[in-house]
Design a protein around this motif. Structure first.
Motif, PDB file in Angstrom:
ATOM      1  N   GLY A   1       0.822  -1.205   0.000  1.00 51.77           N
ATOM      2  CA  GLY A   1       0.000   0.000   0.000  1.00 51.77           C
ATOM      3  C   GLY A   1       0.854   1.252   0.000  1.00 51.77           C
ATOM      4  O   GLY A   1       0.629   2.196  -0.766  1.00 51.77           O
ATOM      5  N   LEU A   2       1.851   1.252   0.843  1.00 52.92           N
ATOM      6  CA  LEU A   2       2.748   2.404   0.905  1.00 52.92           C
ATOM      7  C   LEU A   2       3.530   2.554  -0.390  1.00 52.92           C
ATOM      8  O   LEU A   2       3.736   3.663  -0.890  1.00 52.92           O
ATOM      9  CB  LEU A   2       3.709   2.245   2.083  1.00 52.92           C
ATOM     10  CG  LEU A   2       3.056   2.309   3.462  1.00 52.92           C
ATOM     11  CD1 LEU A   2       4.056   1.949   4.536  1.00 52.92           C
ATOM     12  CD2 LEU A   2       2.474   3.696   3.715  1.00 52.92           C
ATOM     13  N   LEU A   3       3.961   1.407  -0.919  1.00 51.02           N
ATOM     14  CA  LEU A   3       4.687   1.453  -2.190  1.00 51.02           C
ATOM     15  C   LEU A   3       3.802   2.042  -3.285  1.00 51.02           C
ATOM     16  O   LEU A   3       4.268   2.816  -4.126  1.00 51.02           O
ATOM     17  CB  LEU A   3       5.119   0.024  -2.593  1.00 51.02           C
ATOM     18  CG  LEU A   3       6.248  -0.583  -1.781  1.00 51.02           C
ATOM     19  CD1 LEU A   3       6.375  -2.069  -2.101  1.00 51.02           C
ATOM     20  CD2 LEU A   3       7.553   0.132  -2.065  1.00 51.02           C
ATOM     21  N   GLY A   4       2.539   1.672  -3.242  1.00 50.54           N
ATOM     22  CA  GLY A   4       1.616   2.202  -4.227  1.00 50.54           C
ATOM     23  C   GLY A   4       1.502   3.707  -4.151  1.00 50.54           C
ATOM     24  O   GLY A   4       1.516   4.412  -5.170  1.00 50.54           O
ATOM     25  N   GLN A   5       1.427   4.188  -2.928  1.00 48.89           N
ATOM     26  CA  GLN A   5       1.331   5.648  -2.753  1.00 48.89           C
ATOM     27  C   GLN A   5       2.569   6.338  -3.294  1.00 48.89           C
ATOM     28  O   GLN A   5       2.489   7.356  -3.999  1.00 48.89           O
ATOM     29  CB  GLN A   5       1.198   5.962  -1.262  1.00 48.89           C
ATOM     30  CG  GLN A   5      -0.202   5.779  -0.732  1.00 48.89           C
ATOM     31  CD  GLN A   5      -0.267   6.239   0.718  1.00 48.89           C
ATOM     32  OE1 GLN A   5       0.190   7.323   1.074  1.00 48.89           O
ATOM     33  NE2 GLN A   5      -0.825   5.395   1.562  1.00 48.89           N
ATOM     34  N   LEU A   6       3.703   5.771  -2.967  1.00 48.41           N
ATOM     35  CA  LEU A   6       4.966   6.360  -3.420  1.00 48.41           C
ATOM     36  C   LEU A   6       5.075   6.312  -4.940  1.00 48.41           C
ATOM     37  O   LEU A   6       5.555   7.249  -5.581  1.00 48.41           O
ATOM     38  CB  LEU A   6       6.128   5.599  -2.775  1.00 48.41           C
ATOM     39  CG  LEU A   6       7.465   6.339  -2.765  1.00 48.41           C
ATOM     40  CD1 LEU A   6       7.326   7.608  -1.958  1.00 48.41           C
ATOM     41  CD2 LEU A   6       8.545   5.457  -2.155  1.00 48.41           C
ATOM     42  N   ASN A   7       4.592   5.206  -5.498  1.00 48.74           N
ATOM     43  CA  ASN A   7       4.611   5.038  -6.953  1.00 48.74           C
ATOM     44  C   ASN A   7       3.737   6.098  -7.623  1.00 48.74           C
ATOM     45  O   ASN A   7       4.072   6.634  -8.672  1.00 48.74           O
ATOM     46  CB  ASN A   7       4.108   3.626  -7.303  1.00 48.74           C
ATOM     47  CG  ASN A   7       4.522   3.213  -8.703  1.00 48.74           C
ATOM     48  OD1 ASN A   7       5.402   3.813  -9.304  1.00 48.74           O
ATOM     49  ND2 ASN A   7       3.868   2.189  -9.224  1.00 48.74           N
ATOM     50  N   ASP A   8       2.630   6.386  -7.002  1.00 48.59           N
ATOM     51  CA  ASP A   8       1.725   7.408  -7.518  1.00 48.59           C
ATOM     52  C   ASP A   8       2.435   8.758  -7.568  1.00 48.59           C
ATOM     53  O   ASP A   8       2.354   9.484  -8.564  1.00 48.59           O
ATOM     54  CB  ASP A   8       0.483   7.454  -6.629  1.00 48.59           C
ATOM     55  CG  ASP A   8      -0.653   8.187  -7.288  1.00 48.59           C
ATOM     56  OD1 ASP A   8      -1.430   8.844  -6.572  1.00 48.59           O
ATOM     57  OD2 ASP A   8      -0.757   8.124  -8.543  1.00 48.59           O
ATOM     58  N   HIS A   9       3.151   9.066  -6.495  1.00 45.99           N
ATOM     59  CA  HIS A   9       3.906  10.326  -6.448  1.00 45.99           C
ATOM     60  C   HIS A   9       4.978  10.348  -7.503  1.00 45.99           C
ATOM     61  O   HIS A   9       5.211  11.374  -8.147  1.00 45.99           O
ATOM     62  CB  HIS A   9       4.531  10.522  -5.060  1.00 45.99           C
ATOM     63  CG  HIS A   9       3.515  10.787  -4.002  1.00 45.99           C
ATOM     64  ND1 HIS A   9       3.830  10.838  -2.667  1.00 45.99           N
ATOM     65  CD2 HIS A   9       2.178  11.009  -4.068  1.00 45.99           C
ATOM     66  CE1 HIS A   9       2.748  11.081  -1.948  1.00 45.99           C
ATOM     67  NE2 HIS A   9       1.721  11.178  -2.780  1.00 45.99           N
ATOM     68  N   ARG A  10       5.571   9.196  -7.707  1.00 48.45           N
ATOM     69  CA  ARG A  10       6.623   9.122  -8.741  1.00 48.45           C
ATOM     70  C   ARG A  10       6.024   9.392 -10.107  1.00 48.45           C
ATOM     71  O   ARG A  10       6.603  10.099 -10.931  1.00 48.45           O
ATOM     72  CB  ARG A  10       7.276   7.740  -8.681  1.00 48.45           C
ATOM     73  CG  ARG A  10       8.436   7.594  -9.656  1.00 48.45           C
ATOM     74  CD  ARG A  10       8.766   6.123  -9.910  1.00 48.45           C
ATOM     75  NE  ARG A  10       7.645   5.404 -10.492  1.00 48.45           N
ATOM     76  CZ  ARG A  10       7.268   5.471 -11.767  1.00 48.45           C
ATOM     77  NH1 ARG A  10       7.934   6.228 -12.617  1.00 48.45           N
ATOM     78  NH2 ARG A  10       6.233   4.786 -12.182  1.00 48.45           N
ATOM     79  N   ARG A  11       4.848   8.831 -10.350  1.00 50.71           N
ATOM     80  CA  ARG A  11       4.185   9.017 -11.647  1.00 50.71           C
ATOM     81  C   ARG A  11       3.850  10.490 -11.872  1.00 50.71           C
ATOM     82  O   ARG A  11       4.065  11.030 -12.961  1.00 50.71           O
ATOM     83  CB  ARG A  11       2.923   8.167 -11.671  1.00 50.71           C
ATOM     84  CG  ARG A  11       2.131   8.335 -12.964  1.00 50.71           C
ATOM     85  CD  ARG A  11       0.944   7.422 -13.008  1.00 50.71           C
ATOM     86  NE  ARG A  11      -0.022   7.710 -11.965  1.00 50.71           N
ATOM     87  CZ  ARG A  11      -1.274   7.252 -11.981  1.00 50.71           C
ATOM     88  NH1 ARG A  11      -1.687   6.503 -12.971  1.00 50.71           N
ATOM     89  NH2 ARG A  11      -2.098   7.538 -10.995  1.00 50.71           N
ATOM     90  N   VAL A  12       3.357  11.110 -10.803  1.00 50.04           N
ATOM     91  CA  VAL A  12       2.989  12.526 -10.917  1.00 50.04           C
ATOM     92  C   VAL A  12       4.233  13.356 -11.218  1.00 50.04           C
ATOM     93  O   VAL A  12       4.214  14.247 -12.082  1.00 50.04           O
ATOM     94  CB  VAL A  12       2.291  12.993  -9.628  1.00 50.04           C
ATOM     95  CG1 VAL A  12       2.100  14.495  -9.643  1.00 50.04           C
ATOM     96  CG2 VAL A  12       0.943  12.311  -9.490  1.00 50.04           C
ATOM     97  N   ALA A  13       5.291  13.041 -10.522  1.00 49.70           N
ATOM     98  CA  ALA A  13       6.543  13.775 -10.743  1.00 49.70           C
ATOM     99  C   ALA A  13       7.039  13.562 -12.165  1.00 49.70           C
ATOM    100  O   ALA A  13       7.514  14.493 -12.835  1.00 49.70           O
ATOM    101  CB  ALA A  13       7.595  13.301  -9.746  1.00 49.70           C
ATOM    102  N   ASP A  14       6.909  12.342 -12.640  1.00 48.41           N
ATOM    103  CA  ASP A  14       7.367  12.000 -13.991  1.00 48.41           C
ATOM    104  C   ASP A  14       6.579  12.777 -15.045  1.00 48.41           C
ATOM    105  O   ASP A  14       7.154  13.372 -15.956  1.00 48.41           O
ATOM    106  CB  ASP A  14       7.175  10.490 -14.179  1.00 48.41           C
ATOM    107  CG  ASP A  14       8.043   9.952 -15.284  1.00 48.41           C
ATOM    108  OD1 ASP A  14       7.670   8.922 -15.861  1.00 48.41           O
ATOM    109  OD2 ASP A  14       9.081  10.576 -15.568  1.00 48.41           O
ATOM    110  N   VAL A  15       5.264  12.746 -14.884  1.00 49.44           N
ATOM    111  CA  VAL A  15       4.414  13.437 -15.853  1.00 49.44           C
ATOM    112  C   VAL A  15       4.605  14.942 -15.740  1.00 49.44           C
ATOM    113  O   VAL A  15       4.565  15.663 -16.745  1.00 49.44           O
ATOM    114  CB  VAL A  15       2.940  13.028 -15.628  1.00 49.44           C
ATOM    115  CG1 VAL A  15       1.993  13.913 -16.419  1.00 49.44           C
ATOM    116  CG2 VAL A  15       2.735  11.583 -16.002  1.00 49.44           C
ATOM    117  N   GLY A  16       4.844  15.393 -14.502  1.00 53.42           N
ATOM    118  CA  GLY A  16       5.056  16.829 -14.311  1.00 53.42           C
ATOM    119  C   GLY A  16       6.375  17.318 -14.862  1.00 53.42           C
ATOM    120  O   GLY A  16       6.560  18.523 -15.030  1.00 53.42           O
ATOM    121  N   GLY A  17       7.270  16.370 -15.166  1.00 53.73           N
ATOM    122  CA  GLY A  17       8.530  16.745 -15.805  1.00 53.73           C
ATOM    123  C   GLY A  17       9.679  16.933 -14.831  1.00 53.73           C
ATOM    124  O   GLY A  17      10.738  17.421 -15.216  1.00 53.73           O
TER     125      GLY A  17
END
Lengths: 489, 349
Positions: free
Chosen positions: B134-150
């Motif tokens: 669950g925690l990994l999922g949350q962190l992964n979500d943040h990573r995705r947002v950061a990635d898309v945000g550039g």
């Protein structure tokens, strides 16, 4: 509903459950087409050939001649026995229109109450096809559909048709065919054979199953008939060898005569060619066993009529007629034979010692083989045969396949070839009918069936192209296994 | 007030005296008993007792017994907290609804429970594993947002954290279920395999060479080498021949190989549904099974080949279940039954 309540007074009953008289608007059995189309004889009489002609080709393996005259009275048959066989009507089918029976669960309906679209008349004839005429057959007419003329003297009506073609013409409103390249090729050969002996023009149409050999032969017959040729057409010559017609041994010629078939052939020939035969006369006396010879100078129509009426003299008269026609040069003669390979096959006939009778020992096949092999020839004319793969009992034997260079195991040197049959197969030229229709020919074919409302009007390119691809262009598969067989229209 | 009646100072002295006696006096309990030297000949001399140094455990969660687990929970939670803060500062969080929908889908392949246990050196129960993922999922979500945000740095930092928790064969797992792209050879032919029941078909599809080249129009785009489908209408040019689809199976034409109309229709069906009749020719080699199975296998191969040539029609074939390998196979016979489902006749006695 008891008998007491049924009205008996008037013959014209509005009450459909009345059992006294059938209502007027019922189609009477005598006028209708024969109900069972499964027999080949019934199929051949479809186009309205005379009643007598159908029944003259009698069924039975009797050794003596057997005449079955249509309309023989029941009283003669059942004089001595109490058994009452089923009444046969004129068309040869069972059942009688005059038999009164209750309608049971089915009630009659007046024609005026049939208001649905499907029952309405065609109205304006949508299907407009050019007629098959020799003048109209040019190169630019390839892939057009042309209808056949339907006069009573047409060889189609006089001689009958092969079963599959007859079935198709039954379904269509007009009998037609599509002109192909091979059609023009065959008709060109006929033109060149016009003034030559038939010895030089002995052709056999070959090709795979369902590729259109019988149709091409029919087109050749129609062309010849329209071009003032004398036409002999045998739509199903297997009938001469499958012991469906009577045969007698003739000690003089040491062959087996087929009187009924000969008589039938003479009658058909007369019907088809009576116009041209008016002028022709017998050059000399025609001797016949068992009766006075026919004087020279007799019109050929009279000679043929004698043979048609008297089956016992029919084989002799037929061979004499063929001899006369082969010598005369007024009109070219076409001898067209469908299921040609049957003449070379083992027959189903047995002699008194129960050995199989060879085909060249039977009068009709022998006659045809003689002209096909060139042993006898017409001064002007041609012989065209068409192989047929439909009947596997009578498939092309090795002698014929070798003569025509058909392949399929003819290199086998361990099979005995009959020298007589090899001599009868000499000199035949092969005309291969292409396996596939061209796209344009298929399109014309499809168009005719669509206009004749066999296929839904909404179906178009997709149905056509898919069925053509499935059949690989094969005409029979395209029609019968293609759009007539599919439910995914 | 002293209960003992002893003065404070005397009390202290007494205690000190007691202490003194304790250090010098040998108590019976602590003194070693006398052992004659002869008995000690075969005994190793006692090791000098080191004073026990109590080292501090590496992790503060040592005494939980599941140090690895709790440490990872801690570090993940802190990472989540920091990344959330960072993203908030960058105004990337919280995302509006439309942006959330537009994000690419997450493709996560975390380690299995056993592998995770090994990594964290602590046996994980399901609920603990779920907490970690669950925690990994949350962190992964943040990573995705950061990635898309550039924000590549942030994204790569988070990726490095998450990588340790991912499976080694992550790419292989994600590639499962995705069809390998069909390759074309130098003649523009596709090669596909179709299967049905016990039959397998190898299918080559080649575009038909159009006989009459249509007049080039302005609207016609630059056509690639292979796979062009230019419809020719017979009305526009009556002399032009319309090409037809030819199908060869095991060297034989379709009509010869499959006499049944149903089998033929099954093979032509992919062309019919996609409107590609006349555009492609087919050559197939099929083995195994019976006529219907073979026709189904060829149809499957044709569907896959057509989807390779014209990717747009893949959806049509998918919806009509032609691209899917028909999973129906002959059901096995079971013990106690006559056949797969047929039971023996019931007898009362």
């Amino acid at each position: 509903m008891t008998r007491d309540t049924a009205p008996h007074t008037s013959s014209l009953n509005s009450d459909p459950l009345s059992t006294t008289n059938p209502p007027e608007h019922w189609v009477k059995r005598e006028d209708a087409l024969p109900p069972k189309m499964s027999s080949i004889h019934a199929a051949r009489c479809l186009l309205g050939s005379t009643v007598k002609s159908t029944r003259a080709v009698a069924v039975g393996r009797t050794y003596a001649t057997k005449q079955v005259v249509a309309g023989r009275s029941l009283a003669q048959k059942t004089k001595s026995s109490s058994f009452r066989p089923s009444r046969r009507n004129d068309a040869g089918g069972e059942g009688s229109a005059k038999k009164e029976r209750s309608t049971g669960a089915f009630q009659t309906m007046s024609p005026t109450s049939l208001t649905a679209e499907i029952f309405k008349d065609r109205g304006a004839d949508e299907l407009v096809l050019p007629t098959f005429r020799p003048e109209a057959l040019t190169q630019d007419k390839v892939a057009t559909a042309m209808k056949f003329p339907v006069a009573d003297t047409n060889p189609m009506r006089a001689f009958g048709l092969p079963k599959n073609i007859a079935t198709e013409f039954q379904l269509l409103s007009k009998p037609f065919s599509v002109i192909r390249d091979v059609t023009l090729k065959v008709l060109g050969r006929l033109d060149s054979a016009n003034n030559k002996s038939s010895f030089h023009s002995r052709m056999v149409l070959t090709g795979s199953q369902g590729c259109g050999k019988s149709y091409t032969l029919l087109q050749a017959v129609q062309y010849a008939a329209a071009s003032n040729w004398l036409v002999f057409y045998f739509p199903y010559v297997i009938d001469t060898v499958n012991s469906s017609t009577s045969y007698t041994y003739d000690p003089r010629t040491k062959t087996y005569l087929q009187p009924a078939y000969a008589a039938q052939t003479l009658q058909n020939f007369l019907t088809a060619n009576s116009r041209l035969l008016q002028e022709l006369k017998t050059p000399g006396d025609v001797p016949i066993d068992g009766r006075a010879p026919i004087q020279g100078g007799t019109p050929l129509t009279e000679l043929i009529t004698i043979g048609a009426k008297d089956p016992s003299s029919a084989p002799a008269i037929l061979s004499a007629l063929m001899g006369i026609l082969s010598k005369q040069t007024d009109y070219p003669v076409l001898l067209a034979i469908d299921a040609f390979q049957a003449l070379y096959c083992k027959t189903s006939y047995k002699d008194p010692q129960f050995s199989t009778i060879k085909s060249y020992h039977l009068s009709m096949p022998r006659l045809l083989l003689e002209y096909a092999s060139g042993k006898k020839s017409f001064a002007r004319g041609a012989v065209i045969g068409a192989l047929s793969a439909s009947n596997t009992t009578f498939s092309a034997p090795i002698e014929l396949r070798e003569s025509l260079k058909l392949g399929n195991g003819t290199a086998n040197s361990y099979i005995k070839r009959s020298p007589v049959l090899v001599s009868y197969a000499e000199g035949l030229t092969k005309i291969t009918v292409p396996e596939a229709l061209s796209e344009r020919e298929a399109a014309s074919l499809f168009d005719v069936w669509m206009k004749d409302k066999a296929i839904s009007r909404d179906s178009g390119d997709e149905l056509f192209m898919s069925k053509y691809s499935e059949a690989g262009g094969n005409p029979r598969d395209f029609v019968w296994k293609g759009f007539l067989a599919t439910i995914t229209l | 007030m002293n209960v003992l009646g002893v003065g404070r100072s005397s009390f202290r002295t007494a205690v000190a005296a007691l202490r003194n006696t304790q250090t010098s006096r040998a108590l019976a309990t602590t003194a070693r008993p006398y052992v004659p030297p002869a008995s000690l000949e075969h005994v190793a001399p006692p090791r000098p007792r080191r004073s026990r140094i109590k080292t501090k455990p590496e992790s503060s969660a040592f005494f939980t017994g599941r140090a690895g687990y709790y440490d990872s929970i801690d570090s993940l939670e802190s990472a989540i907290h920091h990344s959330q803060r960072a993203l908030k500062n960058l105004h990337l969080l919280p995302l509006p609804a439309f942006a959330k929908e537009a994000l690419p889908p997450l493709q996560t392949v975390w380690k299995t429970k056993e592998d995770m246990s090994e990594l964290l050196s602590a046996k994980l129960t399901t609920s603990r594993y779920r907490r970690v993922t669950g925690l990994l999922g949350q962190l992964n979500d943040h990573r995705r947002v950061a990635d898309v945000g550039g924000y590549a740095e942030l994204s790569s930092g988070l990726s490095s954290v998450l990588e340790t928790f991912e499976r080694d064969n992550k790419d292989a797992v994600l590639a499962r279920g995705i069809r390998k792209p069909v390759k074309f050879d130098e003649y523009g032919r596709s090669y596909t395999v179709g299967k049905r029941k016990e039959s397998a078909a190898r299918v080559w599809i080649i575009p038909v060479k159009q006989r009459a080249a249509p007049a080039p129009t302005e609207t016609q785009a630059a056509s690639p080498d292979f796979g062009t489908v230019d419809p020719i209408s017979i009305d526009s040019d009556p002399t032009a021949a319309v090409s037809m689809t030819e199908v060869l199976v095991n060297g034989m034409p379709l009509a010869k190989c499959f006499p049944l109309p149903a089998d033929r229709e099954r093979i032509i069906r992919p062309f019919r549904l996609t409107g590609l009749l006349g555009a492609y020719n087919v050559f197939a080699i099929v083995r195994g099974g019976g006529t219907t199975g073979q026709s189904g296998a060829v149809a499957h191969g044709i569907a896959k080949g057509l989807a390779a040539h014209v990717p747009d029609i893949e959806l049509i074939l998918k919806r009509s279940k032609l691209i899917r390998r028909d999973p129906r196979m002959v059901e096995r016979k079971k013990t106690g039954l006559a056949k797969a489902r047929k039971r023996y006749a019931w007898v009362k006695r």
